[in-house]
Design an enzyme around this catalytic site. Structure first.
Site, PDB file in Angstrom:
ATOM      1  N   HIS A 291       0.819  -1.215   0.000  1.00 10.99           N
ATOM      2  CA  HIS A 291       0.000   0.000   0.000  1.00 10.99           C
ATOM      3  C   HIS A 291       0.853   1.265   0.000  1.00 10.99           C
ATOM      4  CE1 HIS A 291      -3.332  -2.659   0.577  1.00 10.99           C
ATOM      5  NE2 HIS A 291      -2.828  -3.105   1.708  1.00 10.99           N
ATOM      6  N   HIS A 317      -2.830   0.587  -8.365  1.00  9.48           N
ATOM      7  CA  HIS A 317      -2.835   1.939  -7.796  1.00  9.48           C
ATOM      8  C   HIS A 317      -1.478   2.613  -7.999  1.00  9.48           C
ATOM      9  CE1 HIS A 317      -6.536   0.844  -5.486  1.00  9.48           C
ATOM     10  NE2 HIS A 317      -6.781   2.113  -5.696  1.00  9.48           N
TER      11      HIS A 317
END
EC number: 6.5.1.4
Length: 359
Positions: A291, A317
């Protein structure tokens, strides 16, 4: 005006958040089209509306297309502001995703900033607030960006009601480059298991399960997972909800992982899931978990000098953030020095533009 296609890469809210932050800082008018084109409900949802409103407030921006379901947005920034702000998402929409759009802007605000946001602190498809508090905050401090996160109340899906305060007392106005390649030795693992409007044993079982999995794979490493629980008569939350965040403090970095409770999901599964994800990322030896490696890319692009980001997994992402940075910060140079394929570990070299608010 720069046109950004919101359907590229992950085709969700990430493009919107990164575009807003960079456009606000660089003073570049943007038009974002096909917003969240790849999602079941395309267009702006409540959490995205709040992200836009929040960044627009701090950037004195003029905005067109700010309505629920809108797939096109025009954002014209006119100068950064400091001060105190309040935003209510109005649902259990993610507070941390609003913070993702806001944080880079607050790093360059002309003075102290305090923002209170009401919504969801621990909700699906977004980082929990404890990840921001105990992992992301420590990583951003390495860039020279320090801030406080105060959790006044947690908010879970579907009722929300969480309250978080972001406090930036001294915006750094310039970011240092970072070398976050390898994590080094794992010194200790910490965590926080919470349960609100639920029995205490839910938080205890989540913690025990996570700890057991971690101990089996990290012999000799100190492990400590704290509990957060409230007596029913004094529990201020709307709830119910639970979750656990675990993070490894290593020689050169901090890596984190999380899991949320859900109806019908045993507390043991929640703890095990968080621990197993952390172990997967630690096994790569890289400095950043799956992340953080996408969240830090815009900061590295703005920093003064060359950063190296070693990520456990190249997520969509992260790829999306790289593409948005290329469009909005063309002066930033980025190249993979290792990896570059989706879902594999990678090392990315980023030469930042040494952004300063007056530049």
């Amino acid at each position: 005006m720069i046109v950004i296609d919101g359907s590229i890469g992950e085709g969700g809210g990430q493009i919107l958040r990164t575009t807003l932050a960079l456009a606000a800082l660089l003073g570049k008018p943007v038009r974002i089209v096909n917003i969240r084109a790849k999602r079941p409900r395309p267009g702006l949802q409540r959490q995205h509306l709040t992200s836009v409103k929040a960044v627009a407030e701090l950037a004195s921006a003029r905005v067109e297309g700010l309505e629920l379901g809108s797939t096109t947005l025009v954002f014209i920034p006119r100068g950064l502001r400091s001060g105190r702000f309040y935003f209510n998402i109005g649902t259990a929409g993610s507070i941390t995703l609003v913070l993702q759009a806001l944080l880079p802007v607050t790093a360059f605000a002309p003075g102290p900033v305090e923002v209170e946001i009401v919504g969801g602190t621990d909700v699906p498809w977004s980082p929990p607030i404890d990840y921001v508090r105990f992992v992301l905050r420590k990583l951003l401090a390495m860039f020279g960006f320090e801030f406080e996160i105060i959790v006044k109340r947690r908010g879970h899906y579907p009722r929300g009601g969480g309250r978080v305060v972001l406090r930036v007392t001294q915006p750094p106005h310039v970011l240092k480059p970072v070398k976050l390649e390898e994590r080094g030795k794992v010194l200790r693992v910490e965590g926080l298991s919470h349960a609100v409007r639920l029995p205490r044993h839910v938080a205890e079982r989540q913690a025990r399960s996570a700890e057991a999995v971690l101990r089996s794979k990290l012999p000799g490493v100190p492990i400590s997972i704290d509990l957060e629980w409230y007596e029913p008569s004094r529990d201020p939350h709307l709830g119910p909800g639970s979750g656990v965040v675990v993070w490894a403090v290593a020689e050169h970095s901090v890596l984190g992982s999380d899991s949320l409770g859900a109806k019908g999901k045993p507390a043991e599964a929640v703890g095990r899931e968080a621990a197993e994800k952390l172990l997967e990322d630690l096994a790569t030896g890289t400095a950043l978990d799956r992340h953080a490696s996408d969240m830090l890319i815009p900061y590295a692009a703005l920093a003064c000098g060359e950063s190296i980001l070693g990520g456990a997994r190249l997520t969509m992402h992260a790829w999306t953030n790289i593409e948005v940075v290329k469009m909005l910060v063309p002066g930033a140079e980025m190249e993979f020095i290792e990896g570059g394929k989706l879902n594999e570990k990678f090392k990315l070299r980023v030469k930042g533009i040494c952004y300063k608010p007056s530049s």
